[in-house]
Structure formats: structure tokens, C-alpha cells
Design an enzyme around this catalytic site. Sequence first.
Site, short mmCIF file in Angstrom:
data_model
loop_
_atom_site.label_atom_id
_atom_site.label_comp_id
_atom_site.label_asym_id
_atom_site.label_seq_id
_atom_site.Cartn_x
_atom_site.Cartn_y
_atom_site.Cartn_z
N ASP A 10 0.82 -1.38 0.08
CA ASP A 10 0.04 0.07 0.03
C ASP A 10 0.80 1.36 0.16
O ASP A 10 0.31 2.37 0.42
CB ASP A 10 -0.81 0.25 1.12
CG ASP A 10 -0.15 -0.26 2.58
OD1 ASP A 10 1.12 -0.15 2.57
OD2 ASP A 10 -0.86 -0.57 3.64
N GLU A 59 -0.55 -8.84 -1.48
CA GLU A 59 -0.98 -8.56 0.01
C GLU A 59 -2.13 -7.79 -0.66
O GLU A 59 -2.32 -6.30 0.08
CB GLU A 59 -0.01 -7.62 0.64
CG GLU A 59 -0.39 -7.71 2.09
CD GLU A 59 0.58 -6.87 3.06
OE1 GLU A 59 0.49 -5.52 2.89
OE2 GLU A 59 1.29 -7.37 3.81
N GLU A 61 -2.50 5.05 3.05
CA GLU A 61 -2.15 3.45 2.63
C GLU A 61 -3.70 3.16 2.21
O GLU A 61 -3.85 2.20 1.40
CB GLU A 61 -1.63 2.81 3.68
CG GLU A 61 -0.08 2.89 3.66
CD GLU A 61 0.18 4.45 4.63
OE1 GLU A 61 -0.72 4.92 5.02
OE2 GLU A 61 1.54 4.48 4.84
N HIS A 118 5.84 4.97 13.25
CA HIS A 118 6.24 5.68 12.08
C HIS A 118 4.90 6.19 11.28
O HIS A 118 5.28 7.08 10.36
CB HIS A 118 7.23 4.90 11.21
CG HIS A 118 6.44 3.94 10.44
ND1 HIS A 118 5.69 4.12 9.36
CD2 HIS A 118 6.17 2.53 10.80
CE1 HIS A 118 5.04 3.09 8.75
NE2 HIS A 118 5.48 2.22 9.95
N ARG A 139 2.04 7.97 9.63
CA ARG A 139 1.51 9.38 9.25
C ARG A 139 0.37 9.99 10.15
O ARG A 139 0.45 11.06 10.52
CB ARG A 139 1.44 9.85 7.58
CG ARG A 139 2.55 9.66 6.99
CD ARG A 139 2.48 9.71 5.38
NE ARG A 139 3.59 9.58 4.88
CZ ARG A 139 4.41 10.37 4.25
NH1 ARG A 139 3.88 11.74 4.29
NH2 ARG A 139 5.56 10.26 3.67
N HIS A 141 12.69 5.19 13.35
CA HIS A 141 12.59 5.34 11.87
C HIS A 141 13.26 6.59 11.36
O HIS A 141 13.29 7.56 12.24
CB HIS A 141 10.87 5.41 11.51
CG HIS A 141 10.59 4.98 10.19
ND1 HIS A 141 10.82 6.15 9.07
CD2 HIS A 141 10.10 4.08 9.66
CE1 HIS A 141 10.19 5.61 8.23
NE2 HIS A 141 9.92 4.33 8.24
C1 UD1 Z 1 6.58 4.81 3.89
C2 UD1 Z 1 5.08 4.06 3.52
C3 UD1 Z 1 4.44 3.31 4.67
C4 UD1 Z 1 5.30 2.40 5.33
C5 UD1 Z 1 6.63 3.01 5.54
C6 UD1 Z 1 7.57 1.71 6.03
C7 UD1 Z 1 3.76 5.57 1.76
C8 UD1 Z 1 3.03 6.81 1.74
N1 UD1 Z 1 4.17 5.19 3.20
O1 UD1 Z 1 6.41 5.73 4.96
O2 UD1 Z 1 3.26 2.92 4.41
O3 UD1 Z 1 4.63 1.87 6.28
O4 UD1 Z 1 7.18 3.52 4.54
O5 UD1 Z 1 8.52 2.14 6.82
O6 UD1 Z 1 4.27 5.13 0.93
N2 UD1 Z 1 13.79 8.17 5.15
C9 UD1 Z 1 15.36 8.12 5.04
N3 UD1 Z 1 15.93 7.19 4.72
C10 UD1 Z 1 15.14 6.02 4.55
C11 UD1 Z 1 13.92 6.18 4.59
C12 UD1 Z 1 13.22 7.10 4.78
O7 UD1 Z 1 15.87 9.18 5.23
O8 UD1 Z 1 15.96 5.00 4.14
C13 UD1 Z 1 13.05 9.72 5.42
C14 UD1 Z 1 13.34 10.64 4.37
O9 UD1 Z 1 13.63 11.96 4.76
C15 UD1 Z 1 12.10 10.61 3.65
C16 UD1 Z 1 11.11 9.96 4.70
O10 UD1 Z 1 11.76 9.23 5.68
O11 UD1 Z 1 11.56 11.50 3.03
C17 UD1 Z 1 9.80 9.79 4.34
O12 UD1 Z 1 9.76 8.35 3.85
P1 UD1 Z 1 8.47 7.98 3.00
O13 UD1 Z 1 8.84 6.49 2.14
O14 UD1 Z 1 7.86 9.02 2.24
O15 UD1 Z 1 7.58 7.71 4.19
P2 UD1 Z 1 7.34 6.79 5.44
O16 UD1 Z 1 6.77 7.63 6.58
O17 UD1 Z 1 8.61 6.22 5.31
N1 UDP Z 2 11.98 -3.95 10.79
C1 UDP Z 2 13.24 -4.02 10.80
N2 UDP Z 2 14.03 -3.24 11.45
C2 UDP Z 2 13.56 -2.29 12.28
C3 UDP Z 2 11.87 -2.33 12.44
C4 UDP Z 2 11.29 -2.93 11.64
O1 UDP Z 2 13.54 -4.84 10.05
O2 UDP Z 2 14.46 -1.59 13.12
C5 UDP Z 2 10.93 -4.77 10.13
C6 UDP Z 2 10.02 -5.36 10.76
O3 UDP Z 2 10.40 -6.63 11.12
C7 UDP Z 2 8.91 -5.65 9.59
C8 UDP Z 2 9.02 -4.29 8.80
O4 UDP Z 2 10.10 -3.64 9.24
O5 UDP Z 2 9.05 -6.83 8.90
C9 UDP Z 2 8.08 -3.50 9.09
O6 UDP Z 2 8.23 -2.25 8.50
P1 UDP Z 2 7.65 -0.73 9.02
O7 UDP Z 2 7.38 -0.88 10.32
O8 UDP Z 2 8.61 0.18 8.63
O9 UDP Z 2 6.45 -0.67 7.94
P2 UDP Z 2 4.81 -1.23 7.88
O10 UDP Z 2 5.06 -2.86 8.06
O11 UDP Z 2 4.20 -0.35 9.04
O12 UDP Z 2 4.32 -0.86 6.47
#
Ligand code: UD1
Ligand code: UDP
Length: 395
Positions: A113, A135, A149, A230, A232, A262
Site C-alpha cells: 500500500d 497483499e 495507505e 512511524h 503518518r 524510523h
Molecule cells: C512509507 C510508507 C508506509 C510504510 C513505511 C514503512 C507511503 C505513503 N508510506 O512511509 O506505508 O509503512 O514507508 O517504513 O508510502 N527516510 C530516510 N531514509 C530511508 C527511509 C526514509 O531518510 O531509508 C526519510 C526521508 O526523509 C523520507 C522520509 O523518511 O523523505 C519519509 O519516507 P516515506 O517513504 O515518504 O514515508 P514513510 O513514513 O517512510
Molecule cells: N523492521 C526492521 N528493522 C527495524 C524495525 C522494523 O527490519 O528496525 C521490520 C519489521 O520486522 C517488519 C518491517 O520492518 O518486517 C515493518 O516495517 P515498517 O514498520 O517500517 O512498515 P509497515 O509494516 O508498517 O508498513
Amino acid sequence: MRCTAIPRSSRSTIIHAKTKVLSIFGTRPEAIKMAPLVRALAAEPGIESSVCVTGQHRSMLQQVLDLFEIQADHNLDVMVPDQTLNGLSARLFVAIDELLADTTPDRVLVHGDTTTAMVAAMAAFHRQIPVAHVEAGLRTYDMGQPWPEEMNRRAIDVASDLLFAPTASSRENLQAERLCGRILVTGNTVVDALQLTVSRIEADPAFRAGLDAQLPPLAPDRKLLLVTGHRRENFGGGFENICRALAQLAQRDDIQIVYPVHLNPKVRGPVLAELSGLDNVHLIEPLDYFQFVRLMQQAHVILTDSGGVQEEAPSLSKPVLVMRDVTERPEAVNAGTVRLVGTKVHSIVDSVSTLFENDSLRHAFSLRENPYGDGHASQRIVNAIMDRPFTQFAS
Ligand code: UD1
Ligand code: UDP
């Protein structure tokens, strides 16, 4: 009235010796859940598998690729710090469209999602390339939770001609919506990924000891509360409450809190400001998947808003308190191993305290079976893509 699938583009009807399947993903949870499927696709002689990582996440994605030894054929590298949903979507549309034009896959595979999955599905749909959704069918029927999502997942399901529902209840959601795609219940690939990881940890004591050495030292006389957060919809007031609740819980003399934070700046800002330096609280960088699974194994209680963690914990017999008001994953809540506690301070504090003080209640959270999967989801998905008969997952 029967639903008609999209006409395939003339290019996608060209007969190849092998079916060209392009998997597109971009965040940590998609990579974890696609990793076993990427392996199964690569092992299938009838499929020419390639992988595009969008780079929606950067280091959190790379951790997973390294661990599962996935070589991406394409990396779109779209992440910018503190990205907006529309800015990210715009970069993704342009980059994915160019990739689809260059690589002409027979089928695109997306997961879950995220913005990556939604844009990849739309971009493939616009080019009349069939989309398979891994999924599919998870719903809260509340457009604000999880946001964005819930909308992403629905849009992907509408655009897809193959819908891989993890459970019977996700299949029922899809059936009720009268979508055009064919629905198959496969189980969730996260259980495949978890089983691979747990068997590696359990089979190799030296590897396990190496992981333990990379984790924060755990005090033997304190019980571990493992935290992730994490979402939103929890930004702002939700995270302020979560931090206040953790600060209160940290005062217990039987607790140690480990929170891999995160990388989203909207999460790191409040968490580091409110909780840095507190006794009994370890704020650490995101862990790689092996390290995180090892820590889940040692947790007394897990407190999270993560989707994936809700699906993994039943396999590890760990109680999970979910800091959300609704979940698109009701199976473990109904089975009694996950409880929704929302984001109010007193609710979080009371729920954690109860499980720390009442072992029989905590043990009641243990399940014998994981309702989300049996470790064979990836092979079922490959069979479905190859149009082979198989026994669907009975959840
Ligand atoms: C995204 C997904 C969410 C998922 C989550 C998993 C969407 C709308 N949201 O949210 O469904 O649960 O990922 O973790 O797609 N950033 C870094 N390095 C990284 C990753 C993220 O610096 O490796 C920071 C950056 O500033 C980036 C921000 O996190 O702009 C947000 O990342 P983004 O993928 O937009 O949203 P998540 O909150 O991670
Ligand atoms: N996870 C990980 N390292 C961490 C925290 C979570 O590998 O420090 C794994 C966790 O076991 C799960 C996945 O990341 O498989 C979940 O990711 P996240 O919570 O970012 O996203 P969501 O599942 O809510 O989309």
C-alpha cells in the site's frame, strides 16, 4: 454484470519464451515481504524475473537488499529528505513510466500500500501492462487510517488483474467490492521471510551470538519492551502522546525499552527530543531485519504501529500492543495475540503495565499458528502467475 479486464497492450501480447515479470518496490517492508518472492521468481524456469527498486527509502531499503542478497536491475533513487506524497508520486510516475517503456514487461508485480506500489500499479495500468497485487484486500474502510495507505491499496486492487489476498477475510473484502481481478488466497509472504530468518538464527549459534553483540546490551533483570512507530496519522499529537507514555513507562524498575527510530524526520524530531537521555530507554538506528527479528524474539511485549510487525509477532508468540484505533489486519486481533491500544497516554501505559504485571494474561496472547501465512505464499504466487493449479492458503 461481469467485470471486463483491461485490454493488454500490443507489446505485452508478444509471445516470449519466458514471461517477463518486473517486480517494483521501494520501502523497507515491501523489500522484506518481496524478498522470498523474488527468490521464488528467479528459480522458476518459465519466468524472466527482474527487480526495480524505486528508492522511496534509501538506507532502510538497502539494508534489506544486502541481507537477502537481492541485486536490483534498476534503481530509480527517488528519495529526497522529508519528501511529500505528491512530490514523491510525481518523481515515481516519470521514472517508472520510462522504465516500463524501456523494459516492456509482460507483468508488473507490486506489494502492499505504499506510494511506490500505487504509482507503479497506475503507471503499468496506463501502459496496459497487467498488474499483480501481492497483499491485496486489506481494508479498514476508514480513509484516514492508515493514511494514505487505505486509498493506495484500494486503487491498486482496482487496477490489478491478479489479486493475491493473504487471508480469507482479505478475499471477502475484495469479493464484496466486485473487482475485475482474479482473487487467490496465498498467505502473506512476510511469514516466508520470517521463517527463513528464524531458521538461520536458530541453526547457527555463532551467527546468533554475532547478532546479539550488535544489539544494545540487555539487562538480565529487566524485561524488554520493544517499540516501533512511524505512521503518518500519528504525526504531531499521536507521537507526543507516545513519547509521554514511554517516558512514564521508563520509570518502572523492571523495564528496558529499545526503540529503533524510523528515519522519517517527522518521527525522529519528537522522539529524539522527548526521549534522548532517559534511563532505561535505548533509542537506536533502524535495525537490519535479522537484528530486529532477534530482538523481537527477546521481547516481553512489543508496542508498535507497524503493519508488518503485527503479522510477524504471532509466529514468535509475542504479545503486540498496536498504537492505532483501527487495523486492516483484524485476524490477529480476533485471535487474541494483538490488541489495539490507540495513542492515548493512559491507554498505552495501562496496557503495557498490565502485561508486565500479569504473566498469565501475557501467555494468553501466544498462538500456536500464524493466521497470516504458512511460509508457502511465494510459491503459490509463482504458481498463480504460471497459471498452475495449487491449494490456496486456508487461514
Ligand atoms: C512509507 C510508507 C508506509 C510504510 C513505511 C514503512 C507511503 C505513503 N508510506 O512511509 O506505508 O509503512 O514507508 O517504513 O508510502 N527516510 C530516510 N531514509 C530511508 C527511509 C526514509 O531518510 O531509508 C526519510 C526521508 O526523509 C523520507 C522520509 O523518511 O523523505 C519519509 O519516507 P516515506 O517513504 O515518504 O514515508 P514513510 O513514513 O517512510
Ligand atoms: N523492521 C526492521 N528493522 C527495524 C524495525 C522494523 O527490519 O528496525 C521490520 C519489521 O520486522 C517488519 C518491517 O520492518 O518486517 C515493518 O516495517 P515498517 O514498520 O517500517 O512498515 P509497515 O509494516 O508498517 O508498513
